[in-house]
Motif scaffolding. Structure first.
Motif, short mmCIF file in Angstrom:
data_model
loop_
_atom_site.label_atom_id
_atom_site.label_comp_id
_atom_site.label_asym_id
_atom_site.label_seq_id
_atom_site.Cartn_x
_atom_site.Cartn_y
_atom_site.Cartn_z
N GLN A 157 26.49 6.11 -10.96
CA GLN A 157 25.44 7.12 -11.09
C GLN A 157 25.03 7.73 -9.74
O GLN A 157 24.26 8.67 -9.71
N SER B 74 29.45 14.44 -11.63
CA SER B 74 28.43 14.92 -10.69
C SER B 74 27.47 15.85 -11.42
O SER B 74 27.87 16.65 -12.26
N GLN B 75 26.20 15.71 -11.11
CA GLN B 75 25.18 16.57 -11.71
C GLN B 75 24.91 17.78 -10.84
O GLN B 75 24.13 18.64 -11.19
N ASP B 76 25.57 17.81 -9.66
CA ASP B 76 25.22 18.82 -8.68
C ASP B 76 26.21 19.97 -8.70
O ASP B 76 27.42 19.76 -8.66
#
Lengths: 631, 219
Positions: free
Chosen positions: B83, B118-120
């Protein structure tokens, strides 16, 4: 295998941190850089987070010394100061942005990581290892303090962790490596001729009507620059020094008031025997008393110190501590050591360490130097002081006198015993001597001085100098007379027309050429040197680089048909080129270390490109306030 | 008339009998939530710090040239700290190692992992551009082009154009390649090295109509 990353990891961002640590010691002494943080005087605001002036200054001096290193002594930092400031500001903004982004992404710098980074800094080491004492001392000396320093290093470390993760992980695939090699080592097969414009220059006819017409149409090219020369009065403390009288009596009086400044403090050389108190102070006292008795009875102080002293630093030296002044030792110890006569031994003295027996071996008394010894120095000082005072008195008169008689410097010169001096003519960019000073340039071309022909205000220059200027001669901007520039125009027009003729001839020949063989014939008939077919590389070839550069942008020829091109060169010549074939860099003969080098440089290029994009992306989304005026 | 002291105490007792349970439960809930929240915060913070240390250790191994060790540490980061951003960085570093070993399938996997995890947005773009380049290298040209045609290109539009140019060259469609390279070269933020490389690629597919490289492009 991963060596490349390693090389890369040493790249752009590492120096920010390492450099930052070192430079902050080298350049900043005192703590006036910190006040900025709390007063809204920050260098920039990045998404409402402050970037302190101190951080900016570290980056600035880094950038400055980096440029200095790159360009050596020829680098005039002041000339590029604005650029340096800009770069440094962007650099700290980048760090702040990256730092924010890293934090938002949940990245952290642990204490262990910080410590391992600090441990590598030489000035924090003693005996080759990180020492907390050296570290704190170094930071106390820099005035920055550990907390603030660690905050700054953490910030950079986190930024670096993010950006190096991006740039160092970029790569080059095999197909990219091959493409790069194919293209970089590509060769093109050409034959060519250069039709010289110079040849035509002789035959070109330029009539004077043409010259005049060109002159009339291009007046702005023949402007002379506006120039002034100045008269000025200069008052300087240095020049006033010869007018200052100092008598011996005054010097002696000065000596009496100032001699303390020249007196070195008293120093003593002593030895001691230390018996540590430990848990049992009485026992220690008894032992010290016993040793004291032995010395009184004639035992050797040195031998006893060697055998019994518990001061590890001095015991082996027979207790010798060398010379020391006041303020260095334990209070009780000092009192005793400075109370003893030479060779006298003290009774055991209690300090915070234990019991000391002290013997004073030598005394360097802090005598004041004699008058004769420092007379010359005092004379200099006194003269400087008085000439400065005289200077400040006279500055005011100078200002008043030149203001009262605004159309002449003579009254002030007579009154103050100065000479009216003069400069040669100079333009707005300045000239030699005082004309190099910005304040002087501004004043010289100001309305007051230039149009109204008045004396300037008193202009203060560095080094206790003040001057007042007035215009001596003013040459307004003008157009040079035709006769003066006629020759220049003629040669220019001659070149222009020669160039045109070379081009016309070249284009005419171009129309006759079908291939390399017939091109050579055509050239021969026209008495032009034809350079036979050869392979050229992108660089390092003996062929005119302008031609090569152009050739490498041309569409490729087909098997059946060469490309035939003509184009003008910068020097006016016209080039005729027959472009026959292309040969790519050979991928099969590529050695593994060459391949590795290409991979490294391509990965680096890609990594730099990506990190730039990451940064510009962050910048686009950020609110950044740059306080240029604070810098 | 005010109540006597006993009466007041009686009132209090009655109130407590009626509401006491609720008060205690409420108290327990508040305390548990605070402590739990704090513990969760602490847990997360510790996890980030640990991941940071692991990542630093991995990069140290990379620096020391201990490739195997670095890869092991990287795998562990991806497994245990999936995470965190450090897993993303580790995957990127591992993809580079894959490419250097010419294990492009593995590189594809690592880069896809970043793209999926990835959340970015920035890191999605970084992974996607790199993935597209690997796809070209393994000959999946159309897949590469479709990656490069993602709708939102962020700050990476020029990079995507550059990749499209490479892809079309691989396909043999020089007109499309030319178009893509010209688009990329029109970008303002290119680094000088990248601009030079691009110019060279464009020149190689030249139709003869493009201009001479501008100043400063000499190698």
């Amino acid at each position: 295998m991963l060596q490349v990353i390693r090389d890369r990891a040493q790249g752009i961002f590492v120096w920010i941190i390492i450099g930052g640590i070192v430079v902050s010691f080298a350049l900043f002494g005192i703590n006036d850089y910190f006040t900025g943080d709390d007063t809204g005087n920050e260098a920039a605001l990045v998404n409402d987070e402050k970037v302190s002036i101190y951080e900016y200054q570290v980056a600035y001096s880094n950038e400055r010394s980096r440029m200095q290193q790159m360009f050596g002594d020829n680098f005039d930092a002041d000339m590029f100061d604005d650029q340096l400031k800009k770069t440094a500001l962007e650099r700290v903004i980048d760090i702040q942005l990256l730092n924010q982004s890293a934090r938002d992404l949940g990245m952290r710098v642990s204490d262990e990581l910080l410590l391992s980074e600090l441990a590598q800094v030489e000035s924090f080491q003693s005996d080759g290892r990180f020492s907390k004492a050296s570290y704190e001392q170094a930071l106390a000396a820099s005035g920055e303090g550990t907390a603030r320093f660690e905050y700054r290093v953490r910030k950079s470390l986190l930024a670096q962790q993010l950006i190096s993760g991006v740039s160092a992980s970029d790569f080059a695939t095999d197909s990219e490596i091959q493409t790069s090699h194919r293209l970089r080592d590509q060769e093109r097969k050409i034959a060519f001729a250069q039709i010289s414009a110079k040849e035509f220059e002789k035959s070109v006819k330029v009539d004077s009507a043409e010259l005049k017409k060109f002159y009339d149409e291009n007046q702005d090219r023949y402007q002379t620059q506006e120039q002034v020369s100045l008269q000025y009065l200069e008052l300087s403390a240095a020049n006033l020094r010869k007018d200052v009288e100092v008598t011996d009596a005054e010097l002696e009086e000065y000596y009496e008031t100032e001699k303390d400044r020249f007196t070195k403090p008293e120093e003593r050389k002593a030895r001691h025997i230390l018996i540590e108190t430990g848990d049992d102070a009485d026992k220690a006292k008894a032992k010290a008393d016993d040793l004291y008795q032995q010395i009184k009875n004639g035992a050797s102080f040195e031998e006893l110190a060697k055998a019994h002293s518990q001061d590890p630093g001095s015991a082996s030296e027979g207790g010798d501590l060398g010379f020391f002044g006041r303020g260095l030792m334990d209070k009780a110890f000092e009192e005793s050591a400075f109370g003893l006569a030479k060779d006298e031994v003290s009774t055991p003295i209690r300090s915070e360490f234990g019991y000391h027996i002290i013997r004073v071996d030598e005394i360097k008394s802090g005598d004041a130097p004699t008058f004769e010894n420092i007379k010359a120095e005092l004379d200099q000082e006194l003269r400087r002081e008085r000439s400065e005072k005289l200077y400040f008195d006279k500055v005011e008169s100078l200002a008043n006198l030149t203001y009262e008689t605004p159309d002449s410097l003579t009254p002030a010169a007579e009154e103050l015993g100065l000479t009216v001096q003069a400069t040669p003519l100079f333009g707005r960019e300045g000239g030699p001597g005082i004309a190099a000073e910005n304040k002087v340039k501004q004043a010289a071309f100001s309305d007051e001085v230039l149009s109204q022909k008045h004396n300037s205000e008193a202009i203060e220059l560095p080094g206790n100098r003040t001057i007042v200027i007035r215009v001596k001669q003013h040459n307004p901007a003008n157009v040079k007379p035709f006769e003066q520039v006629k020759a220049t125009i003629e040669s220019e027009l001659r070149q222009q027309q020669a160039k045109q003729q070379a081009k016309e001839k070249g284009e005419a020949l171009l129309a006759q050429i079908n291939d390399a063989a017939n091109a050579e014939k055509v050239a021969k008939q026209n008495k032009i040197t034809w350079n036979k077919t050869d392979w050229v590389k992108r660089s390092g070839s003996s062929v005119n680089s302008e031609i090569v550069k152009k050739v490498f942008t041309l569409a490729k020829p087909t098997k059946e048909k060469a490309r035939i091109e003509g184009f003008a060169l910068n020097n006016g010549d016209y080039a005729l080129v027959v472009f026959e074939d292309v040969r790519d860099g050979d991928v099969k003969t590529l050695k593994s270390d060459e391949k590795k080098n290409i991979a490294t440089s391509l990965s680096m290029a890609a990594g730099n490109e990506t990190s730039n994009r990451l940064l510009s992306g962050l910048k686009d989304q950020a609110t950044i306030v740059r306080n240029q005026s604070n810098l | 008339m005010s109540k006597t002291e006993e009466e007041q105490i009686e009132d209090l007792k009655r109130w407590w009998e009626k509401n006491g349970k609720f008060v205690i439960i409420a108290l327990i809930v508040v305390v548990a939530a605070t402590v739990g929240g704090r513990t969760w915060q602490d847990y997360r913070e510790t996890k980030m710090l640990n991941a940071s240390n692991e990542y630093a250790a991995m990069m140290n191994a990379v620096e020391a040239g201990q490739g195997e060790e670095a890869l092991q540490k990287g795998s562990r980061l991806i497994e245990q700290y999936a995470q965190t951003q450090y897993a993303v960085l580790a995957a990127l570093v591992m993809a580079k190692a894959d490419v250097e070993k010419n294990d492009l399938a593995a590189a594809e996997k690592h880069l896809s992992w970043v793209l999926d995890n990835s959340q970015d947005e920035n890191f999605k773009h970084i992974a996607r551009t790199r993935l597209a380049r690997v796809l070209i290298a393994v000959g999946k040209i159309d897949a590469a082009i479709s990656q490069a045609e993602v709708a939102d290109k962020g700050a990476y539009a020029d990079t995507y154009s550059m990749i499209k140019g490479d892809a079309y060259v691989a396909k043999g469609d020089l007109a499309m390649a030319r178009n893509a390279y010209e688009t990329a070269l029109a970008g303002k933020d290119l680094t000088p090295q990248m601009r030079q490389l691009l110019q060279m690629k464009l020149d190689d597919v030249s139709s003869g109509a493009n201009k001479v490289a501008a100043e400063g492009m000499d190698s």
